[in-house]
Design a protein around this motif. Structure first.
Motif, PDB file in Angstrom:
ATOM      1  N   ASN A 159     -26.931 -28.740  14.971  1.00 33.20           N
ATOM      2  CA  ASN A 159     -26.263 -27.747  15.102  1.00 33.20           C
ATOM      3  C   ASN A 159     -24.940 -27.945  15.755  1.00 33.20           C
ATOM      4  O   ASN A 159     -24.262 -28.953  16.446  1.00 33.20           O
ATOM      5  CB  ASN A 159     -26.962 -26.873  16.649  1.00 33.20           C
ATOM      6  CG  ASN A 159     -26.264 -26.029  16.851  1.00 33.20           C
ATOM      7  OD1 ASN A 159     -25.161 -25.161  16.655  1.00 33.20           O
ATOM      8  ND2 ASN A 159     -26.907 -24.781  17.737  1.00 33.20           N
ATOM      9  N   GLY A 160     -24.572 -27.411  14.634  1.00 39.96           N
ATOM     10  CA  GLY A 160     -22.123 -28.309  14.676  1.00 39.96           C
ATOM     11  C   GLY A 160     -21.792 -26.736  15.911  1.00 39.96           C
ATOM     12  O   GLY A 160     -20.984 -27.720  16.426  1.00 39.96           O
ATOM     13  N   ALA A 161     -22.171 -25.945  16.409  1.00 42.96           N
ATOM     14  CA  ALA A 161     -21.881 -25.723  17.562  1.00 42.96           C
ATOM     15  C   ALA A 161     -21.532 -25.922  18.641  1.00 42.96           C
ATOM     16  O   ALA A 161     -21.001 -25.408  19.938  1.00 42.96           O
ATOM     17  CB  ALA A 161     -23.017 -24.419  17.638  1.00 42.96           C
ATOM     18  N   SER A 162     -22.364 -26.833  18.973  1.00 43.30           N
ATOM     19  CA  SER A 162     -22.147 -27.594  20.366  1.00 43.30           C
ATOM     20  C   SER A 162     -22.363 -29.252  19.811  1.00 43.30           C
ATOM     21  O   SER A 162     -23.296 -30.247  20.233  1.00 43.30           O
ATOM     22  CB  SER A 162     -23.318 -27.570  21.245  1.00 43.30           C
ATOM     23  OG  SER A 162     -23.252 -28.152  22.939  1.00 43.30           O
TER      24      SER A 162
ATOM     25  N   ASN B  42     -12.870 -29.158   9.752  1.00 41.58           N
ATOM     26  CA  ASN B  42     -12.810 -27.457  10.672  1.00 41.58           C
ATOM     27  C   ASN B  42     -11.510 -26.554  10.057  1.00 41.58           C
ATOM     28  O   ASN B  42     -10.644 -27.530   9.581  1.00 41.58           O
ATOM     29  CB  ASN B  42     -12.027 -28.075  11.860  1.00 41.58           C
ATOM     30  CG  ASN B  42     -13.736 -28.123  12.949  1.00 41.58           C
ATOM     31  OD1 ASN B  42     -15.081 -28.220  11.813  1.00 41.58           O
ATOM     32  ND2 ASN B  42     -14.059 -28.247  13.939  1.00 41.58           N
TER      33      ASN B  42
ATOM     34  N   ARG C 260     -18.285 -31.206  24.906  1.00 43.35           N
ATOM     35  CA  ARG C 260     -18.717 -31.256  22.952  1.00 43.35           C
ATOM     36  C   ARG C 260     -18.179 -30.125  22.642  1.00 43.35           C
ATOM     37  O   ARG C 260     -17.082 -29.653  23.192  1.00 43.35           O
ATOM     38  CB  ARG C 260     -19.775 -30.246  23.716  1.00 43.35           C
ATOM     39  CG  ARG C 260     -21.084 -30.475  25.017  1.00 43.35           C
ATOM     40  CD  ARG C 260     -22.152 -29.555  24.975  1.00 43.35           C
ATOM     41  NE  ARG C 260     -24.067 -30.311  25.683  1.00 43.35           N
ATOM     42  CZ  ARG C 260     -23.970 -31.380  24.710  1.00 43.35           C
ATOM     43  NH1 ARG C 260     -24.162 -31.423  23.107  1.00 43.35           N
ATOM     44  NH2 ARG C 260     -24.846 -31.882  25.491  1.00 43.35           N
TER      45      ARG C 260
ATOM     46  N   ARG D 168     -17.010 -28.360  18.643  1.00 43.94           N
ATOM     47  CA  ARG D 168     -18.045 -27.372  17.448  1.00 43.94           C
ATOM     48  C   ARG D 168     -17.055 -28.318  16.188  1.00 43.94           C
ATOM     49  O   ARG D 168     -16.164 -28.334  16.223  1.00 43.94           O
ATOM     50  CB  ARG D 168     -16.767 -26.034  17.295  1.00 43.94           C
ATOM     51  CG  ARG D 168     -17.413 -25.431  18.741  1.00 43.94           C
ATOM     52  CD  ARG D 168     -17.338 -23.677  17.976  1.00 43.94           C
ATOM     53  NE  ARG D 168     -18.503 -23.178  19.167  1.00 43.94           N
ATOM     54  CZ  ARG D 168     -18.282 -21.981  18.943  1.00 43.94           C
ATOM     55  NH1 ARG D 168     -17.526 -20.877  18.013  1.00 43.94           N
ATOM     56  NH2 ARG D 168     -19.329 -21.084  19.753  1.00 43.94           N
TER      57      ARG D 168
ATOM     58  N   GLY E 298     -21.227 -24.857  12.930  1.00 44.88           N
ATOM     59  CA  GLY E 298     -20.696 -24.644  14.276  1.00 44.88           C
ATOM     60  C   GLY E 298     -19.404 -23.356  14.385  1.00 44.88           C
ATOM     61  O   GLY E 298     -19.053 -23.585  15.054  1.00 44.88           O
ATOM     62  N   CYS E 299     -19.109 -23.755  13.444  1.00 46.95           N
ATOM     63  CA  CYS E 299     -17.502 -22.599  12.846  1.00 46.95           C
ATOM     64  C   CYS E 299     -17.362 -21.739  12.172  1.00 46.95           C
ATOM     65  O   CYS E 299     -18.205 -22.030  11.411  1.00 46.95           O
ATOM     66  CB  CYS E 299     -15.878 -23.635  12.817  1.00 46.95           C
ATOM     67  SG  CYS E 299     -15.851 -25.082  14.274  1.00 46.95           S
TER      68      CYS E 299
END
Length: 150
Positions: free
Chosen positions: A62-65, A92, A114, A116, A147-148
């Protein structure tokens, strides 16, 4: 066609050396916005490869975290310490992830956080030392789910 043992071993050694040796700072491979952000942090100074240990997964589900640990080899004394750690993500929407300011009172030049990540990309870390030296390390992370957002 016959391949001689020496030729095979020599070619294999050259291939391994090319794939595991640190690559030079390839400005041509960077997006204009990423290159501009890194140039602003470098401010015309020379960058040295290594001296930084990155704790970053090869694959992020999961790219969000995405967990990131940065450790810089430094005695962290008044005369010899890390001033800042700069983190950049090359794909990003905004390449500058963050800047961590440090000093001798930190005791160790180590940060964990952590981050993103939008998609598969290289994470570049610069460490700015008190003597003006800049160190660089990077790692590539495969991102399963970005995650972005743009």
């Amino acid at each position: 066609m016959t391949i001689h043992r020496r030729a095979f071993l020599s070619a294999s050694a050259a291939f391994v050396a090319l794939t595991i040796s640190p690559k030079p700072f390839a400005w041509a491979d960077l997006d204009d916005e990423v290159a501009a952000a890194i140039r602003a942090a470098i401010d015309g100074r020379e960058v040295t490869e290594g001296g930084i240990e990155l704790d970053l997964p090869d694959i992020a589900a999961n790219g969000a975290s995405v967990p990131l640990g940065v450790m810089v080899e430094s005695p962290m004394t008044a005369d010899d310490h890390v001033l800042a750690i700069h983190v950049f993500a090359t794909r990003n929407p905004a390449p500058g992830i963050g800047v961590f300011r440090l000093g001798p009172a930190n005791g160790r030049a180590e940060v964990t956080t952590r981050i993103r990540l939008a998609r598969d990309q290289e994470v570049i870390v610069l460490a700015e030392l008190s003597d003006g030296t800049l160190l660089r390390q990077s790692a590539f992370v495969e991102v399963s789910v970005g995650g972005c957002t743009t």
